[in-house]
Write a protein that holds these residues in place. Structure first.
Motif, short mmCIF file in Angstrom:
data_model
loop_
_atom_site.label_atom_id
_atom_site.label_comp_id
_atom_site.label_asym_id
_atom_site.label_seq_id
_atom_site.Cartn_x
_atom_site.Cartn_y
_atom_site.Cartn_z
N PRO A 58 36.96 -132.85 1.35
CA PRO A 58 38.38 -133.20 1.44
C PRO A 58 38.93 -133.20 2.88
O PRO A 58 39.74 -134.05 3.24
N ALA A 75 39.08 -141.40 -2.65
CA ALA A 75 38.05 -140.87 -3.55
C ALA A 75 38.55 -140.91 -4.99
O ALA A 75 39.72 -140.62 -5.26
N ARG A 77 36.86 -139.59 -8.68
CA ARG A 77 35.77 -138.94 -9.40
C ARG A 77 34.51 -138.81 -8.55
O ARG A 77 33.41 -139.10 -9.00
N GLY A 78 34.66 -138.40 -7.33
CA GLY A 78 33.52 -138.11 -6.47
C GLY A 78 32.99 -139.28 -5.67
O GLY A 78 32.15 -139.10 -4.80
N VAL A 80 33.72 -142.31 -2.92
CA VAL A 80 34.67 -142.66 -1.86
C VAL A 80 34.62 -144.17 -1.66
O VAL A 80 33.55 -144.74 -1.40
N ARG A 102 42.42 -139.19 0.58
CA ARG A 102 42.48 -138.08 -0.40
C ARG A 102 41.72 -138.45 -1.68
O ARG A 102 41.32 -139.58 -1.89
N ASP A 103 41.59 -137.45 -2.55
CA ASP A 103 41.06 -137.66 -3.89
C ASP A 103 42.23 -138.11 -4.77
O ASP A 103 43.15 -137.34 -5.02
N SER A 105 42.04 -139.14 -7.96
CA SER A 105 41.66 -139.15 -9.37
C SER A 105 42.80 -138.74 -10.29
O SER A 105 43.14 -139.46 -11.24
N THR A 119 45.36 -132.75 -4.43
CA THR A 119 44.82 -131.41 -4.28
C THR A 119 45.50 -130.73 -3.09
O THR A 119 45.52 -131.28 -1.99
N LEU A 126 36.81 -128.91 -5.87
CA LEU A 126 37.38 -130.21 -6.24
C LEU A 126 38.03 -130.10 -7.61
O LEU A 126 37.64 -129.27 -8.43
N LEU A 157 32.27 -137.61 -2.47
CA LEU A 157 33.12 -136.47 -2.12
C LEU A 157 32.55 -135.21 -2.74
O LEU A 157 32.26 -135.18 -3.94
#
Length: 168
Positions: A58, A75, A77-78, A80, A102-103, A105, A119, A126, A157
């Motif tokens: 992250p 990202a 679900r893992g 990128v 960023r993630d 998801s 997050t 994660l 990620l």
């Protein structure tokens, strides 16, 4: 007697060097030359440097948010994705700018672009997304399919401290 010395019309020799034959021969030679002539090597147009698949955490993903002309990565679900071609959506000032670097998801699953969907602790684990409803999971899968069709996967990620995490 003059009639006996006359050569019939069909028996006269036709010269191969007629103007029509010379023009056709010239066109044939030009066509063969154009087909087999040496060509200059193809040159790739100037463009961005190739992207190499790599592992992100992250904190190492965060700078890829489009500021100062940087590429934009998101990202899901893992995976990128490089969403730079859609800078007007994901870059600074765009409607999805919170997701850049960023993630995304949880935000995409919940159809929320609010910052609380991101997050907070970048050094923690994660988001496992275990509390998503079936509808939210379906929504997330739909987004993921769109991203896979449209954008290049440039990495994965992992959490900080993961054995695969890049060394600082």
């Amino acid at each position: 007697m003059a009639e006996q010395n006359e050569v019939p019309q069909a028996a006269r020799a036709v010269s191969i060097a007629s103007p029509t034959n010379l023009v056709l021969l010239s066109l044939f030679i030009v066509a063969v030359y154009l087909r087999f002539r040496p060509r200059s090597p193809l040159k790739l147009p100037p463009g961005p440097a190739p992207v190499v698949f790599r592992t992100f955490t992250p904190t190492t993903l965060l700078p890829y948010n489009g500021t100062n002309g940087a590429p934009i990565y998101i990202a899901i679900r893992g995976k990128v994705y490089d969403v730079t071609p859609s800078r007007h959506f994901y870059g600074p000032g765009g409607p999805y700018e919170n997701f850049a670097g960023r993630d995304a998801s949880r935000g995409l699953a919940c159809q929320s672009f609010d910052e609380e969907m991101l997050t907070k602790d970048l050094h923690g684990p994660l988001d496992d997304l275990k509390d998503l409803t079936p509808d939210q999971w379906e929504n997330l899968r739909s987004w993921e399919e769109r991203f896979q069709e449209k954008y290049l996967v440039v990495g994965k990620l992992v959490a900080e401290g993961d054995p695969e995490a890049p060394k600082s």
